[in-house]
Design an enzyme around this catalytic site. Structure first.
Site, short mmCIF file in Angstrom:
data_model
loop_
_atom_site.label_atom_id
_atom_site.label_comp_id
_atom_site.label_asym_id
_atom_site.label_seq_id
_atom_site.Cartn_x
_atom_site.Cartn_y
_atom_site.Cartn_z
N TYR A 1 -2.86 -0.86 10.23
CA TYR A 1 -2.89 -0.99 8.64
C TYR A 1 -1.34 -1.08 8.11
CZ TYR A 1 -4.38 -0.77 3.78
OH TYR A 1 -4.47 -1.21 2.40
N SER B 1 0.77 -1.14 -0.03
CA SER B 1 -0.01 0.19 -0.05
C SER B 1 1.02 1.17 -0.04
CB SER B 1 -0.80 -0.07 1.27
OG SER B 1 -1.53 1.22 1.46
#
Length: 273
Positions: A157, A144
């Site tokens: 995350y 990401s």
């Protein structure tokens, strides 16, 4: 880099294929003539993805929770039964969890790590033997933008996506010279449902939750179809890393220039306190 990694006639396994980037990758691979094994925890999403695929390809559907150790270990036998081999593993399945570290429960933190990190590790372990049987194969791991930077409110995350990045780099070095290559992907803001489906702290006020989701969605602008094309072009060129979107490219540059001081600059750009 040698000849292109041609996708026509190959077989790809995609996790998280029931929506978002996973579905877009399935459609883009199908357009290239690639046979597909589609995996997702959402059976209805899988069915919708499969319904959008053109005829003439070998397509199998597999309901899978990538955090389930036994289910992942059993999947290679299903793939062998449905397909002659496997050439491409795309570890795309992922979830989001918002909230500062002290707000996030340990159970929710473990839930996210189980999917975003252990799903990648276990799928890779389960399918590496099958990939090695192919004359040439590739593993594609979705990290990401938050595998490059770590903003506040993203402790869980960012932990998972930095880990996917490190795992992918080390694995690529271990597999260097073999028939299996690795590509790690850093998407920026792609217009998926990840913000809407993200878990938030249970004690967060409804209006604060709604405000947080709206803010997150405002950054998700790149069409999944465009993201899929960028990713597959990188795979075809055997690139070890791909930044998806202008935001990812800008942030990667800023992090390189200011590795310990990028956040105040980004916070101003994003108009965050």
């Amino acid at each position: 880099m040698g000849a292109r990694f041609e996708l026509a006639g190959r077989t790809a396994l995609i996790t998280g294929a029931g929506s978002g980037i996973g579905r877009a990758l399935a459609l883009a691979l199908a357009r290239r003539g690639c046979n597909l094994a589609l995996a997702d925890i959402d059976a209805s999403g899988l069915a919708e993805t499969a319904a959008r695929l053109p005829a003439g390809l070998r397509v199998s559907r597999h309901r899978l929770d990538v955090s389930d150790r036994e289910a992942v270990a059993a999947l290679p036998a299903e793939i062998r039964a449905a397909h002659p081999g496997l050439d491409l593993l795309v570890n795309n399945a992922g979830v989001a969890l918002g909230g500062r570290f002290e707000q996030v429960s340990e159970a929710d933190f473990e839930w996210l790590i189980g999917i975003n990190l252990w799903g990648v590790v276990r799928m890779t372990r389960a399918f590496l033997p099958l990939l090695r049987e192919s004359p040439e194969a590739r593993i594609v791991n979705l990290s990401s933008l938050y595998g490059l930077i770590a903003p506040p409110g993203q402790t869980a995350y960012a932990t998972s996506k930095f880990a996917v990045r490190g795992f992918s780099h080390a694995l690529a070095h271990e597999l260097a010279g073999s028939t299996v290559g690795v590509t790690v992907v850093h998407p920026g803001g792609v217009a998926t449902r990840i913000a809407d489906s993200a878990r938030l702290p249970a004690d967060l006020a409804p209006e604060e939750s709604a405000r947080g989701r709206a803010q997150a969605n405002s950054y998700l602008k790149l069409a999944p179809a465009r993201a899929a094309e960028i990713i597959l072009t990188a795979v075809e060129r055997r690139r070890p890393r791909v930044l998806v979107g202008t935001d990812a490219r800008i942030v990667a540059l800023l992090e390189r220039l200011m590795p310990a001081a990028y956040w105040p600059v980004l916070a101003r750009l994003m108009r965050q306190p």
